[in-house]
Write a protein that holds these residues in place. Structure first.
Motif, short mmCIF file in Angstrom:
data_model
loop_
_atom_site.label_atom_id
_atom_site.label_comp_id
_atom_site.label_asym_id
_atom_site.label_seq_id
_atom_site.Cartn_x
_atom_site.Cartn_y
_atom_site.Cartn_z
N VAL B 273 -13.59 4.80 -3.03
CA VAL B 273 -12.62 4.90 -1.94
C VAL B 273 -13.37 4.74 -0.63
N ALA B 274 -12.99 3.74 0.15
CA ALA B 274 -13.60 3.57 1.47
C ALA B 274 -12.55 3.90 2.53
N LEU B 275 -13.00 4.54 3.60
CA LEU B 275 -12.11 4.81 4.74
C LEU B 275 -12.70 4.07 5.93
N ASP B 276 -11.88 3.26 6.60
CA ASP B 276 -12.45 2.52 7.73
C ASP B 276 -11.36 1.96 8.65
N PHE B 277 -11.80 1.37 9.74
CA PHE B 277 -10.91 0.65 10.66
C PHE B 277 -10.76 -0.76 10.12
N VAL B 278 -9.55 -1.15 9.74
CA VAL B 278 -9.34 -2.45 9.08
C VAL B 278 -8.26 -3.23 9.84
N PRO B 279 -8.66 -4.12 10.73
CA PRO B 279 -7.65 -4.91 11.45
C PRO B 279 -7.02 -5.96 10.55
N ALA B 305 -15.55 -4.31 12.63
CA ALA B 305 -14.31 -3.84 12.02
C ALA B 305 -13.86 -4.96 11.09
N TYR B 306 -14.12 -4.80 9.80
CA TYR B 306 -13.85 -5.87 8.84
C TYR B 306 -12.38 -5.89 8.44
N THR B 307 -11.89 -7.09 8.18
CA THR B 307 -10.52 -7.23 7.67
C THR B 307 -10.49 -6.86 6.19
N ALA B 309 -9.43 -8.75 3.82
CA ALA B 309 -9.92 -9.91 3.05
C ALA B 309 -11.45 -9.86 2.97
N GLU B 310 -12.09 -9.46 4.06
CA GLU B 310 -13.55 -9.37 4.04
C GLU B 310 -14.04 -8.25 3.12
N TYR B 311 -13.37 -7.09 3.22
CA TYR B 311 -13.77 -6.00 2.32
C TYR B 311 -13.55 -6.39 0.86
N ASP B 312 -12.42 -7.02 0.60
CA ASP B 312 -12.12 -7.41 -0.78
C ASP B 312 -13.21 -8.34 -1.31
N ARG B 313 -13.64 -9.27 -0.47
CA ARG B 313 -14.70 -10.19 -0.87
C ARG B 313 -16.02 -9.45 -1.14
N MET B 314 -16.37 -8.51 -0.23
CA MET B 314 -17.62 -7.74 -0.44
C MET B 314 -17.56 -6.97 -1.76
N SER B 323 -9.40 -5.22 -4.69
CA SER B 323 -9.19 -3.94 -4.02
C SER B 323 -7.75 -3.80 -3.58
N GLU B 324 -7.41 -2.58 -3.25
CA GLU B 324 -6.08 -2.27 -2.68
C GLU B 324 -6.30 -1.65 -1.32
N ILE B 325 -5.38 -1.86 -0.40
CA ILE B 325 -5.48 -1.20 0.91
C ILE B 325 -4.27 -0.31 1.13
#
Lengths: 340, 340
Positions: B273-279, B305-307, B309-314, B323-325
């Protein structure tokens, strides 16, 4: 916790936005230093094109452009940035109304320092601002300020020249107090070939005013009165006295002394014109005028954005008739008065 | 110049407002230092009453209150000030959601210094930020930060505990990366009596997490893994790994390494589980998430501040399934993933 209670959680985003507002200041300053608005105006609209043109990193330019889009100074469409109307007029170096040069004056490390001590200043301004108010004699900041302000004051200077009827062509002796860049007196001299301007300011600042007067072709009718207003003889017989961006630095008692000294230098029927930030009686509208009191709180011991009622009282206490106010487009107003 | 042309003059007020935004930061900071919001909440609503209570000058308090009214944190009616809804919740020291303590962390002289060099950082972050990024090992700032952030993270911590189903009561081994104040792991331990929390952070910060775990009555199930994430062994067999407010500091390549190291420590079926600022993909909405990239630009060499789509790719590049947001109320989102 239910979905309902989650949706009703208070959101501290606005408080964070206010706390982080320094980023708006520093982002705009950085963009001007990088000449980013000019680059975008010239067609370097993508991150990579702007970064190449500004000799900067793509990550940095992208984050800066996105931030300025959120602030409202850029637009973003399909990954291409454009200038907002304000940015196109005021922040593109090729625009005649470019005011980016004001940034170096308004956003200085020492200004941020003094505002970081704002709580101390609110408790005890004498102690907090000791040795670092804007009013130190011959502070070299004023030359920089005068140079940066000149383009911004072209319009108010023209407005004042029109309001006082400079085009009438009467023989006028005009005193321009805290003349700075000289634009106020110069605008009158340009419209009225029979006006002689006497510009008063600290000597280093007057060198700039003289330069501007010569450029405007009115150098021969532009005379210099170097020194502090408070210490020097003003001369006498003035038909018009300009007091622009000056009274906001002082407390009402000092302003009444200033206005009395000016009154003694007026010709019969002579008029005084003040230009300043004049909020409504509620002191919170219009915002662009009302917020100016914060600049005075940070930088001066007793300065303020006075209301028209307060100015009218100061003028009357100093021996003038009732005053008139003429709001200009933008944050400033003109106050007109006459010895009673 | 006609009245018409005057009315059409472009107005630089907005540009000035942005340039002077540092005053919003410093005015709010000063008001918190003076405990002005608490004073007003307690009925010291006039300038003179608030000035007396805050042991400050009337001019200073008046200008500050008017400024905060314009900003939107106070109200003004017939010369009496009141708190805006945001101020009542977050800025009155007697409110349980008071977040004023964050100010000393967010608005520091060294932060303003580093943002005054923003143009240099955009040109060359390595050079500009050398020796002064937030990522210096054992930077004592992080203890101060953890303490100040704790009240703000109570709600996201509860939200995460609910999202992951902590109330199921299963035997869980939980890794809390960059635990800080420890609130994320603690919220899970409080809901799940069969959860053992392993909190990883620099030792001085973990002392605070331990203190908070004891206060919450879960001290016996709260274990400490002191040191840098990058340097130490994580242990193994975790059912859940919390990565809160951490990934935004690094570039995508580093984040993929982080996620791979975490993956190797997961139990079969374990979740991250990641918590972050996701524009959003446009990177300018929602503003409260998108602006966070500016904080990362100012303070880190490669953070963002990663989107989603970027987190999903990482995550996918690091061997996770899609991943789910889940956006939370407020500026942050939760990202859920699982080893594929």
């Amino acid at each position: 916790m239910t979905a309902q209670s989650a949706a009703n959680q208070p959101n501290p985003s606005f408080v964070f936005q206010v706390l982080n507002s320094y980023q708006r200041t520093t982002a705009l300053r950085a963009a001007l230093q990088l000449d980013l608005f000019t680059a975008i105006a010239e067609g370097h609209n993508s991150v990579s094109a702007a970064a190449t043109h500004c000799k900067a990193t793509e990550r940095g330019i992208r984050i800066l452009c996105d931030f300025l889009t959120i602030v409202g100074l850029l637009t973003k469409q399909d990954g291409q940035y454009g200038l907002s109307p304000d940015a196109a007029i005021f922040l593109n170096r090729r625009s005649p109304a470019y005011i980016g040069s004001i940034t170096d004056f308004l956003v200085r490390a020492d200004t941020l320092d003094v505002f970081m001590d704002l709580a101390d200043t609110i408790r005890d301004p004498q102690k907090s601002l000791s040795g670092r108010t804007a009013m130190e004699p011959e502070n070299p900041m004023w030359v920089e300020f005068a140079r940066a302000m000149a383009p911004l004051m072209v319009f108010p200077a023209e407005a004042i020249a029109e309001i006082v009827g400079a085009q009438s062509g009467e023989n006028w002796k005009v005193l321009d107090i805290a003349a700075g860049h000289g634009m106020f007196g110069i605008a009158i001299a340009k419209r009225n070939p029979n006006a002689e301007i006497f510009a008063l300011d600290w000597a280093p600042v007057l060198a700039l005013a003289k330069e501007n007067a010569k450029s405007a072709g009115v150098g021969a009718r532009h005379h210099l009165l170097p020194g502090s207003f408070f210490d020097r003889d003003l001369g006498a017989g003035y038909n018009l006295v300009l007091i622009t961006n000056f009274l906001h630095h002082f407390d009402p008692e000092t302003n009444e002394k200033i206005l009395k000294k000016v009154r003694a230098a007026l010709a019969p029927g002579g008029r005084v014109v003040a230009l300043d930030f004049v909020p409504n009686d509620d002191r919170v509208t219009p915002p662009a005028a009302a917020v100016f009191s914060m600049t005075m709180l940070g930088h001066t011991l007793a300065g303020d954005a006075y209301t028209f009622a307060e100015y009218d009282r100061m003028f009357r206490n100093a021996g003038y008739s009732s005053s008139e106010i003429r709001p200009l487009p933008g944050p400033m107003s003109v106050i007109l008065s006459q010895a009673s």
